[in-house]
Design an enzyme around this catalytic site. Structure first.
Site, PDB file in Angstrom:
ATOM      1  N   ARG A  46       0.826  -1.260  -0.298  1.00  0.00           N
ATOM      2  CA  ARG A  46      -0.320  -0.314   0.413  1.00  0.00           C
ATOM      3  C   ARG A  46       0.393   1.220   0.003  1.00  0.00           C
ATOM      4  NH1 ARG A  46      -2.896  -4.064   3.392  1.00  0.00           N
ATOM      5  NH2 ARG A  46      -1.466  -3.392   4.873  1.00  0.00           N
ATOM      6  N   GLY A  47       2.120   1.245   0.390  1.00  0.00           N
ATOM      7  CA  GLY A  47       3.041   2.197   0.225  1.00  0.00           C
ATOM      8  C   GLY A  47       3.253   3.471  -0.305  1.00  0.00           C
ATOM      9  N   ASP A 107      15.073  -0.440  -0.344  1.00  0.00           N
ATOM     10  CA  ASP A 107      15.138  -0.930   1.146  1.00  0.00           C
ATOM     11  C   ASP A 107      16.605  -1.730   0.457  1.00  0.00           C
ATOM     12  OD1 ASP A 107      16.070  -0.455   3.983  1.00  0.00           O
ATOM     13  OD2 ASP A 107      14.542  -2.261   4.033  1.00  0.00           O
ATOM     14  N   SER A 108      16.785  -3.036   1.550  1.00  0.00           N
ATOM     15  CA  SER A 108      16.855  -4.111   1.028  1.00  0.00           C
ATOM     16  C   SER A 108      16.826  -4.834  -0.302  1.00  0.00           C
ATOM     17  CB  SER A 108      17.567  -5.815   1.418  1.00  0.00           C
ATOM     18  OG  SER A 108      15.876  -6.163   1.404  1.00  0.00           O
ATOM     19  N   GLY A 109      16.162  -4.251  -1.573  1.00  0.00           N
ATOM     20  CA  GLY A 109      16.044  -4.397  -2.536  1.00  0.00           C
ATOM     21  C   GLY A 109      15.952  -5.606  -2.894  1.00  0.00           C
ATOM     22  N   THR A 111      12.382  -7.003  -2.026  1.00  0.00           N
ATOM     23  CA  THR A 111      10.760  -7.030  -2.637  1.00  0.00           C
ATOM     24  C   THR A 111      11.150  -6.431  -4.110  1.00  0.00           C
ATOM     25  OG1 THR A 111      10.346  -5.802  -0.368  1.00  0.00           O
ATOM     26  CG2 THR A 111       8.831  -5.836  -1.951  1.00  0.00           C
ATOM     27  N   LYS A 135      17.196   4.040  -0.341  1.00  0.00           N
ATOM     28  CA  LYS A 135      17.720   3.862   1.287  1.00  0.00           C
ATOM     29  C   LYS A 135      18.921   2.738   0.572  1.00  0.00           C
ATOM     30  CE  LYS A 135      15.265   3.794   5.448  1.00  0.00           C
ATOM     31  NZ  LYS A 135      14.253   2.091   6.104  1.00  0.00           N
ATOM     32  N   ARG A 169       0.204   7.341   7.346  1.00  0.00           N
ATOM     33  CA  ARG A 169       0.638   7.062   5.606  1.00  0.00           C
ATOM     34  C   ARG A 169      -0.174   8.236   4.860  1.00  0.00           C
ATOM     35  NH1 ARG A 169       1.606   2.123   3.616  1.00  0.00           N
ATOM     36  NH2 ARG A 169       0.646   0.512   5.007  1.00  0.00           N
TER      37      ARG A 169
HETATM   38  P1  IMP Z   1      12.907  -3.493   0.650  1.00  0.00           P
HETATM   39  O1  IMP Z   1      12.396  -5.249   0.318  1.00  0.00           O
HETATM   40  O2  IMP Z   1      14.241  -4.825   1.887  1.00  0.00           O
HETATM   41  O3  IMP Z   1      13.521  -3.288  -0.031  1.00  0.00           O
HETATM   42  O4  IMP Z   1      11.728  -3.176   1.506  1.00  0.00           O
HETATM   43  C1  IMP Z   1      11.158  -2.455   0.536  1.00  0.00           C
HETATM   44  C2  IMP Z   1       9.579  -2.508   1.814  1.00  0.00           C
HETATM   45  O5  IMP Z   1       9.950  -2.073   2.901  1.00  0.00           O
HETATM   46  C3  IMP Z   1       8.949  -1.240   1.557  1.00  0.00           C
HETATM   47  O6  IMP Z   1       7.619  -1.202   0.258  1.00  0.00           O
HETATM   48  C4  IMP Z   1       8.429  -0.999   2.576  1.00  0.00           C
HETATM   49  O7  IMP Z   1       7.645  -1.729   2.928  1.00  0.00           O
HETATM   50  C5  IMP Z   1       9.545  -1.409   3.718  1.00  0.00           C
HETATM   51  N1  IMP Z   1      10.207  -0.225   4.427  1.00  0.00           N
HETATM   52  C6  IMP Z   1      11.567  -0.095   4.258  1.00  0.00           C
HETATM   53  N2  IMP Z   1      12.311   0.642   4.910  1.00  0.00           N
HETATM   54  C7  IMP Z   1      11.093   1.566   5.367  1.00  0.00           C
HETATM   55  C8  IMP Z   1      10.728   2.471   6.187  1.00  0.00           C
HETATM   56  O8  IMP Z   1      11.938   3.238   6.203  1.00  0.00           O
HETATM   57  N3  IMP Z   1       9.831   3.221   6.728  1.00  0.00           N
HETATM   58  C9  IMP Z   1       8.333   2.463   5.914  1.00  0.00           C
HETATM   59  N4  IMP Z   1       8.391   1.472   5.299  1.00  0.00           N
HETATM   60  C10 IMP Z   1       9.542   0.808   4.976  1.00  0.00           C
HETATM   61 MG    MG Z   2       5.890  -1.021   0.412  1.00  0.00          MG
END
Ligand code: IMP
Ligand code: MG
Length: 188
Positions: A46-47, A107-109, A111, A135, A169
């Site tokens: 939903r973000g 973030d980590s990438g 997703t 990030k 949100r």
């Molecule tokens: P990734 O798979 O680590 O890249 O995570 C991405 C998902 O983590 C995003 O779509 C967010 O839902 C969540 N996320 C990562 N960092 C934050 C943050 O600082 N605030 C809120 N949600 C975050």
């Molecule tokens: Mg998200």
């Protein structure tokens, strides 16, 4: 009771005006790049919702939108395991479409990388990523990003689509969480 966000907002990282200015630039850039294409914006719920609805106002070429939702396997709320499953799939056949994935934050990438793997098997004409926030220093898996709103430091942020345990949100800015005041609820 859900707390007022002011209790744990440590700073406003990106204010409403800065978001608006940058999103207008992204929209103009996307409009230039997708002339004579068949653009489909895909928002990961939903973000990314607030970003999508603002961004599309600045995209002047014809385009469609669709939504999908994913959840990560066996991981806590702040860490992803490297694999996602689709909990809500698209309504659109993306074959022959120029797909642009619209994300709130990378973030980590993991997703976005899993989503790219899944969607590429459906043979879109093109497939790219547009993220509001990057990030970058947290990256664990390499992700090709075509459009980035802002590269941000490794801080937990909320507002403008991003949640803290599903709340806040609606805030029109990106704020940094004072983790010393919110830590228990973050579940870390
Ligand atoms: P990734 O798979 O680590 O890249 O995570 C991405 C998902 O983590 C995003 O779509 C967010 O839902 C969540 N996320 C990562 N960092 C934050 C943050 O600082 N605030 C809120 N949600 C975050
Ligand atoms: Mg998200």
């Amino acid at each position: 009771m859900v707390q007022d966000y002011r209790n744990f907002l440590s700073e406003v990282l990106i204010d409403e005006q800065a978001l608006k200015t940058r999103i207008a630039e992204l929209g103009a850039e996307i409009s230039r790049d997708y002339q004579d294409k068949n653009l489909l914006l895909i928002c990961i719920l939903r973000g990314g919702v607030m970003f999508l609805t603002d961004l599309m106002r600045y995209i002047s070429v014809p385009h469609a939108i669709d939504f999908m939702a994913v959840s990560s396997y066996g991981a806590g709320r702040r860490e992803t395991s490297g694999q996602v499953k689709i909990t809500l799939d698209l309504n659109t056949n993306i074959h022959e479409k120029d797909v642009l994935l619209v994300e709130d934050i990378i973030d980590s990438g993991y997703t976005i990388s899993s989503v790219l793997d899944i969607l590429s098997t459906r043979k879109p004409r093109s497939l790219h990523v547009c993220t509001l926030l990057d990030k970058a220093e947290r990256r664990e898996v390499d992700v090709p990003i075509r459009y980035t709103g802002f590269v941000i430091p490794n801080k937990f942020v909320f507002g403008y689509g991003l949640d803290l345990d599903e709340y806040y949100r609606n805030l029109p800015f990106i704020g940094v969480v004072a983790t010393d005041r919110y830590l228990p609820e973050l579940g870390v």
